[in-house]
Design an enzyme around this catalytic site. Structure first.
Site, mmCIF file in Angstrom:
data_model
loop_
_atom_site.group_PDB
_atom_site.id
_atom_site.type_symbol
_atom_site.label_atom_id
_atom_site.label_comp_id
_atom_site.label_asym_id
_atom_site.label_seq_id
_atom_site.Cartn_x
_atom_site.Cartn_y
_atom_site.Cartn_z
ATOM 1 N N LYS A 108 0.840 -1.210 0.000
ATOM 2 C CA LYS A 108 0.000 0.000 0.000
ATOM 3 C C LYS A 108 0.871 1.254 0.000
ATOM 4 O O LYS A 108 0.633 2.196 -0.757
ATOM 5 C CB LYS A 108 -0.939 -0.011 1.228
ATOM 6 C CG LYS A 108 -2.032 -1.079 1.108
ATOM 7 C CD LYS A 108 -2.808 -1.325 2.391
ATOM 8 C CE LYS A 108 -3.743 -2.519 2.195
ATOM 9 N NZ LYS A 108 -4.539 -2.889 3.357
ATOM 10 N N ASP B 59 -10.856 3.133 4.021
ATOM 11 C CA ASP B 59 -11.180 1.704 3.903
ATOM 12 C C ASP B 59 -12.683 1.498 3.685
ATOM 13 O O ASP B 59 -13.112 0.435 3.251
ATOM 14 C CB ASP B 59 -10.805 0.984 5.218
ATOM 15 C CG ASP B 59 -9.620 0.060 5.065
ATOM 16 O OD1 ASP B 59 -9.371 -0.414 3.944
ATOM 17 O OD2 ASP B 59 -8.948 -0.199 6.087
ATOM 18 N N GLN C 249 -4.571 -1.629 9.596
ATOM 19 C CA GLN C 249 -4.542 -2.949 8.963
ATOM 20 C C GLN C 249 -5.188 -3.992 9.875
ATOM 21 O O GLN C 249 -4.905 -4.061 11.076
ATOM 22 C CB GLN C 249 -3.081 -3.332 8.649
ATOM 23 C CG GLN C 249 -2.916 -4.631 7.884
ATOM 24 C CD GLN C 249 -3.487 -4.599 6.467
ATOM 25 O OE1 GLN C 249 -3.676 -3.543 5.876
ATOM 26 N NE2 GLN C 249 -3.782 -5.764 5.917
HETATM 27 N N1 GUN Z 1 -6.835 -6.757 5.919
HETATM 28 C C1 GUN Z 1 -7.116 -7.449 4.794
HETATM 29 N N2 GUN Z 1 -7.704 -6.647 3.872
HETATM 30 C C2 GUN Z 1 -7.789 -5.425 4.447
HETATM 31 C C3 GUN Z 1 -8.284 -4.175 3.984
HETATM 32 O O1 GUN Z 1 -8.802 -4.019 2.855
HETATM 33 N N3 GUN Z 1 -8.180 -3.139 4.855
HETATM 34 C C4 GUN Z 1 -7.644 -3.293 6.102
HETATM 35 N N4 GUN Z 1 -7.609 -2.229 6.886
HETATM 36 N N5 GUN Z 1 -7.180 -4.435 6.546
HETATM 37 C C5 GUN Z 1 -7.244 -5.503 5.728
#
Ligand code: GUN
Length: 284
Positions: free
Chosen positions: A53, A120, A97
């Protein structure tokens, strides 16, 4: 005839080019959209995701900041860190996350993020707005799926979309976004009796359960569009989806591969949401 593959990397690359141009235009006005990612603990998969990311932010010209905390951090302390990000004017988007260690209440953490920085799309305010069809941040994987389908000029309106999986991150919001596109939506999940009876009716089948190969060619209507959101490791350690790729590619019209399908789209939509947050916050 073998299905045409919808390659996430290719769709993502087109969108990222557009996002890069948008970021450059913002920079000429002195605005550099910024994403702050909070990672708790050192799970290698989560670390690899967040590094992806952060790297993607750099590639389109966004600022990013990775904040790492030990797995032992107290919930209260993490909530305070989120509050600091909420109040920091240089932060446009906040992403914590998931998953979090068991002693931390995930819902509390998500709800602590300011909705205007919820890139998100997991905050109840964002989810509620999505339900009633208001403009908001859509969660990234479902938004990416819609972009992938549209990239092939596949009509969604009036189509029967069957979603297998009802997670808050993928299944539920994916159904809502397809509904917004005027599809007829059916949700299936682990308690569905006679799953195949439903999946075989799908014009567009979205599989997001996290069980390797649960969908085979007998579960797919010939000519259907199949979106495989699963990411699983098989006995040989290879990444595989929820769909038996070799079988289903013989009956579907379009199919997303794993890896290289939905995955690259999730990050791309996160970048798009961060730019959107930066613009929203400045009334642009
Ligand atoms: N863990 C797995 N996929 C995601 C996501 O799209 N966002 C976040 N914050 N954590 C994740």
């Amino acid at each position: 005839m073998a299905a045409e593959l919808i390659k996430g990397k290719e769709v993502a690359s087109t969108i990222r080019q557009r996002l890069k141009e948008e970021t450059e235009a913002l920079k000429t006005r002195g605005i550099v959209p910024g994403l702050t990612v909070l990672l708790v603990g050192d799970d290698p998969a989560s670390l690899s995701y967040v590094k992806g990311k952060v790297k993607a932010c750099g590639e389109v010209g966004l600022r990013s900041d990775l904040k790492r905390y030990p797995a032992t951090i107290r919930e209260e302390e993490l909530l305070k860190e989120i509050q600091t990000c909420n109040e920091d004017d240089t932060v446009d988007g906040i992403l914590v996350q998931l998953p979090l260690p068991k002693h931390i209440d995930e819902r509390k953490v998500i709800e602590a993020i300011s909705p205007e920085k919820d890139v998100d799309g997991f905050h109840p305010v964002s989810v509620g707005k999505m339900v009633i069809g208001e403009e908001t941040f859509y969660s990234c994987t479902p938004a990416g799926i819609i972009e992938m389908v549209k990239s092939k000029n596949i009509d969604i309106a009036g189509k029967h979309v069957v979603i297998v999986g009802r997670s808050n991150i993928v299944g539920k919001p994916a159904g809502l976004l397809f509904l917004k596109e005027n599809a007829t939506v059916t949700y299936c999940h682990s308690k569905t009796v006679g799953l195949s009876n439903y999946t075989r009716q799908a014009d567009i089948l979205v599989v997001a359960v996290g069980r390797a190969g649960i969908i085979g060619k007998e579960d797919v209507k010939p000519g259907a569009v199949v979106i495989d959101v699963g990411v699983n490791r098989n006995a040989e350690g290879k990444l595989v989806g929820d769909v038996r790729f070799d079988e289903v590619k013989e009956v579907a019209s379009y199919l997303t591969p794993v890896p290289g399908g939905v995955g690259p789209m999730t990050i791309t939509m996160l970048l798009a949401n961060t730019i959107k947050a930066a613009k929203n916050r400045r009334g642009i």
